[in-house]
Design a protein around this motif. Structure first.
Motif, short mmCIF file in Angstrom:
data_model
loop_
_atom_site.label_atom_id
_atom_site.label_comp_id
_atom_site.label_asym_id
_atom_site.label_seq_id
_atom_site.Cartn_x
_atom_site.Cartn_y
_atom_site.Cartn_z
N UNK A 78 5.03 23.26 -5.59
CA UNK A 78 4.47 22.40 -4.55
C UNK A 78 5.05 20.99 -4.68
N UNK A 79 5.01 20.25 -3.61
CA UNK A 79 5.47 18.86 -3.62
C UNK A 79 4.30 17.94 -3.90
N UNK A 80 4.41 17.13 -4.94
CA UNK A 80 3.38 16.16 -5.26
C UNK A 80 3.57 14.90 -4.41
N UNK A 81 2.46 14.41 -3.83
CA UNK A 81 2.48 13.16 -3.06
C UNK A 81 1.43 12.23 -3.65
N UNK A 82 1.85 11.07 -4.06
CA UNK A 82 0.93 10.06 -4.60
C UNK A 82 0.07 9.50 -3.47
N UNK A 83 -1.24 9.72 -3.55
CA UNK A 83 -2.12 9.31 -2.46
C UNK A 83 -2.09 7.80 -2.20
N UNK A 84 -1.76 7.01 -3.21
CA UNK A 84 -1.73 5.56 -3.04
C UNK A 84 -0.53 5.07 -2.24
N UNK A 85 0.40 5.98 -1.92
CA UNK A 85 1.58 5.61 -1.15
C UNK A 85 1.55 6.15 0.28
N UNK A 86 0.40 6.69 0.67
CA UNK A 86 0.27 7.28 2.01
C UNK A 86 -0.26 6.27 3.01
N UNK A 87 -1.29 5.54 2.65
CA UNK A 87 -1.95 4.57 3.52
C UNK A 87 -1.88 3.18 2.89
N UNK A 88 -2.04 2.14 3.70
CA UNK A 88 -2.09 0.77 3.14
C UNK A 88 -3.37 0.49 2.36
N UNK A 89 -4.33 1.43 2.41
CA UNK A 89 -5.59 1.23 1.70
C UNK A 89 -5.81 2.37 0.71
N UNK A 90 -6.67 2.13 -0.29
CA UNK A 90 -7.09 3.16 -1.23
C UNK A 90 -8.61 3.32 -1.12
N UNK A 91 -9.17 4.17 -1.94
CA UNK A 91 -10.63 4.38 -1.86
C UNK A 91 -11.40 3.11 -2.24
N UNK A 92 -10.77 2.22 -2.97
CA UNK A 92 -11.45 0.99 -3.38
C UNK A 92 -11.59 0.00 -2.22
N UNK A 93 -10.83 0.21 -1.15
CA UNK A 93 -10.98 -0.62 0.05
C UNK A 93 -12.03 -0.07 1.01
N UNK A 94 -12.46 1.16 0.81
CA UNK A 94 -13.33 1.81 1.78
C UNK A 94 -14.79 1.43 1.57
#
Length: 271
Positions: free
Chosen positions: A65-81
């Motif tokens: 499978x291809x690993x994708x770093x979630x922090x590089x998908x959106x300009x925000x992370x869960x700490x911004x939500x």
């Protein structure tokens, strides 16, 4: 087994996207195996979107499978939500929904399947048939999902059934159209519009599946096929699922969801 013999394969190539975190390592190998066995489409890329963790990357390598770093998908992370109260924290849960809705950017096939990292398919599935997208639906939903939908879209959800059933096929161009429509209506990015439209004092105030399913249905009801979800939630470890029990459950259900309990994710099992 009801209707099992009528399932045929499809020539429509799809990608697969699964958001996951470390506690999903117990179920994730089984989910991947089941998708490859039960999804009757040619599969292109198989993406696992997660935090940058060694064990998850090792699983991706082992499972091709291809690993994708979630922090590089959106300009925000869960700490911004900041979607939490004194009793619960759903910030990570909300981020996973936004990651799923980012699949039009991450995937390359015209269609991509999203499935939750704790849901195992136990019957063959086809998601495109006769020019229609097939949705596996249930009867009940959360009222807050529809309140948020109305704020986002400016109209009531058509809701012939609930589209929240742990997995869904997305069409990249249609998803992009929906997000563009949300952004245009609210004068901001699609993800910020979602976060502003939901009532963060309420648990489960937004559903990516409910939103996309109703968006498609409202635009073209004839282009949507509705099937019964037949999902069973099991309060047990996936490691306790024997081949015999799986076969027995498949007589009544299409998929199984395994709720996490404390102690389940101590060590992932290689499968």
């Amino acid at each position: 087994m009801p209707s099992l013999m009528r399932i045929r394969s499809s020539r429509v190539k799809i990608d697969v996207l699964i958001p996951a975190i470390e506690k999903d390592l117990v179920t994730l190998p089984y989910v991947i195996n089941a998708v490859r066995k039960q999804v009757k489409h040619p599969i292109g890329r198989f993406l696992i979107v997660s935090p940058n963790r060694t064990r998850i990357k090792a699983l991706c390598k082992r499972k091709r499978c291809t690993f994708v770093n979630e922090n590089r998908v959106l300009p925000i992370t869960k700490y911004h939500i900041r979607y939490r109260s004194s009793k619960w924290d759903l910030s990570g849960w909300m981020l996973q929904q936004l990651l799923k809705l980012s699949g039009d950017k991450l995937c390359s096939s015209k269609y991509f399947l999203v499935i939750d990292a704790d849901t195992v398919l136990i019957r063959p599935h086809v998601f495109r048939s006769g020019g229609r997208t097939l949705f596996y639906c249930r009867r009940w939903s959360q009222p807050e999902y529809f309140r948020t939908y109305r704020k986002l879209m400016g109209r009531r959800a058509a809701r012939p059934a609930s589209f929240v059933t742990h997995y869904m096929l997305f069409e990249r161009s249609k998803l992009r159209q929906m997000k563009n429509a949300i952004a245009a209506k609210h004068g901001t990015s699609w993800y910020r519009a979602i976060l502003k439209s939901m009532n963060k004092t309420k648990k489960y105030a937004f559903s990516e599946f409910e939103t996309y399913g109703n968006y498609l249905y409202s635009r073209n009801p004839g282009g949507v096929g509705i099937r019964k979800a037949l999902n069973k939630s099991l309060n047990m470890s996936v490691r306790q699922l024997t081949a015999q029990k799986r076969q027995s459950l498949a007589r009544s259900y299409r998929s199984l969801s395994f709720h996490k309990r404390k102690g389940y994710a101590r060590k992932a099992v290689k499968r």
